[in-house]
Every structure is written in structure tokens, then in C-alpha cells.
Design a protein around this motif. Structure first.
Motif, PDB file in Angstrom:
ATOM      1  N   HIS A  76      61.538  29.455 109.575  1.00 52.93           N
ATOM      2  CA  HIS A  76      61.468  28.192 108.843  1.00 52.93           C
ATOM      3  C   HIS A  76      62.903  27.725 108.539  1.00 52.93           C
ATOM      4  CE1 HIS A  76      60.802  25.523 105.360  1.00 52.93           C
ATOM      5  NE2 HIS A  76      59.519  25.467 105.702  1.00 52.93           N
ATOM      6  N   THR A 131      57.059  25.845 110.753  1.00 49.35           N
ATOM      7  CA  THR A 131      56.587  25.627 109.396  1.00 49.35           C
ATOM      8  C   THR A 131      55.109  25.992 109.302  1.00 49.35           C
ATOM      9  OG1 THR A 131      56.616  24.073 107.542  1.00 49.35           O
ATOM     10  CG2 THR A 131      55.942  23.198 109.693  1.00 49.35           C
ATOM     11  N   HIS A 177      53.961  30.349 106.476  1.00 50.39           N
ATOM     12  CA  HIS A 177      55.212  30.382 105.722  1.00 50.39           C
ATOM     13  C   HIS A 177      55.012  31.268 104.503  1.00 50.39           C
ATOM     14  CE1 HIS A 177      58.368  28.066 103.147  1.00 50.39           C
ATOM     15  NE2 HIS A 177      58.902  29.135 103.716  1.00 50.39           N
ATOM     16  N   ILE A 182      58.623  33.606 107.787  1.00 51.41           N
ATOM     17  CA  ILE A 182      57.308  33.279 108.328  1.00 51.41           C
ATOM     18  C   ILE A 182      56.636  34.534 108.870  1.00 51.41           C
ATOM     19  CG2 ILE A 182      57.829  30.870 108.862  1.00 51.41           C
ATOM     20  CD1 ILE A 182      58.252  31.705 111.767  1.00 51.41           C
TER      21      ILE A 182
END
Length: 214
Positions: free
Chosen positions: A80, A112, A128, A137
Motif C-alpha cells: 500500500h 489497496t 489492507h 497488506i
């Protein structure tokens, strides 16, 4: 989803080669170092690596990513974007932890919550899970009941939260609100140490067991 765990670096970080058994297309998760060993295993298995996947920006997980990506001419995907500051600090991380010098790099794509990543015909969901790092993540194969959790959760332990922008409560929330709902049957490959299951950790983990958290 098939996988082979290759412990790398002096930190014995669990780099994973994962692949689709139908197509023999593969990805490498968290190549922190010892890239020659990883390439030897890939060749031995007869796989074609399509991409490199990163759970977070700590050097023992990403230290070999750029070198491996260049060797295979493949993209780096993840983590992320909130972990960009960790990737930007790689030269300092290498000095602080006694690793070979690693230059700053940017992944081809940040990930994401809710993204999906293909490995051949297999699909990984992106979750996430901040806490250990803000941009951490997890990769989850629903079909195989397997999760690659990096340093979020370990057998009988959880990730450290004494780093810049770490947060203990965020980590506990990530585990209990994002990982546990995936199902007790799920097996996970942590960033270090042996595999376990969510059921086992909910029963016995001294940090996040159900009876401790109510």
C-alpha cells in the motif's frame, strides 16, 4: 494455489514462490534477499514468474525485490502507498540492519483494500492490514484457504509495533476485524517462523486469542 517457502536473509524471512498449477505461472512474495536461491527454486520448479508481490516495506521483505524484478523483467506490485516512506528509506534500513546496500525503488503498482491480483488462473484478494506498518497488506487465496500475512500475525505472536508509524491497536484491529472473518479454517504463512491457522491463533495466541479480547 501451490507454494514453496524459502527462508532468506539473516532474519530468516519467509519468501514464498507461489504458482498456478494449471499454467505454471508464478509470483514471488517478499523476496528480501538471497535472490540466487529464489531463482534456483523457480527454475527447479519449471515456473514462469509474472510478478513480485510485497506485503510491506521492511528491508528483510523487499531487499531483493528490485534485483529480482530486473533479472526476470517483471513488475513489482504492492505494498500500500502508505509504506512509501519505508521504501524511500531503504539505504538507511540497509545500514541500520547490516544488510547489503539497497537503493530506493518504487513499485510498478501500489495496492489497496479490495484489489485483486492474478497469478495464472488463481486470484489473490488484497487486504489492507495496518499496524506493523501503515501500508501493510495481506494476500488471500479464498480458493485455497491460504493467506500470506507478512509481519501482521505469527504463530503465537503478532508483529512489532515499535517502528515509526506503527500502531498496536491498529494491528489488533487488523487481525480481529479483517483476518478472523476470513474463516477459522484459513492457514497462513507468516513473514517469519512456522505456518499456523486462524483457529489455532484465536485459541492460543497470547496477544489476540478470543478469550483475551472478549
Amino acid at each position: 494455489m501451490k507454494y514453496q517457502i524459502i527462508p532468506v536473509t539473516p532474519f530468516q524471512q519467509n519468501c514464498s514462490v507461489i504458482w498456478c498449477d494449471t499454467t505454471l505461472k508464478a509470483a514471488v512474495i517478499d523476496p528480501g534477499g538471497d535472490i540466487e536461491r529464489v531463482l534456483t527454486e523457480v527454475n527447479k520448479l519449471g515456473l514462469t514468474v509474472e510478478k513480485i508481490l510485497l506485503t510491506h516495506g521492511h528491508i528483510d521483505h523487499v531487499g531483493g525485490a528490485q534485483k529480482l524484478a530486473s533479472s526476470l523483467n517483471v513488475p513489482i506490485v504492492g505494498p500500500h502507498i502508505a509504506d512509501k516512506f519505508w521504501l524511500d528509506s531503504l539505504p538507511k534500513q540497509s545500514q541500520n540492519f547490516g544488510f547489503p546496500a539497497v537503493e530506493v525503488f518504487a513499485p510498478t503498482q501500489y495496492l489497496t483494500e479490495g484489489d485483486e491480483v492474478n497469478v495464472g488462473e488463481q486470484l489473490l484478494s488484497v487486504i489492507h492490514c495496518p499496524g506493523h506498518t501503515p501500508g501493510h497488506i495481506v494476500f488471500f487465496s479464498k480458493l485455497s484457504g491460504l493467506a500470506w500475512v507478512g509481519d501482521v500475525l505469527f504463530r503465537s505472536s503478532i508483529g512489532r509495533t515499535d517502528f515509526p508509524q506503527s500502531n498496536h491497536q491498529d494491528l489488533v484491529n487488523s487481525i480481529t476485524q479483517k483476518l478472523w472473518p476470513l474463516g477459522n479454517h484459513v492457514s497462513f504463512i507468516p513473514g517469519h517462523g512456522p505456518m499456523s491457522t486462524f483457529a489455532e491463533e484465536r485459541e492460543h495466541n497470547p496477544f489476540v486469542a478470543d478469550q483475551l479480547l472478549g
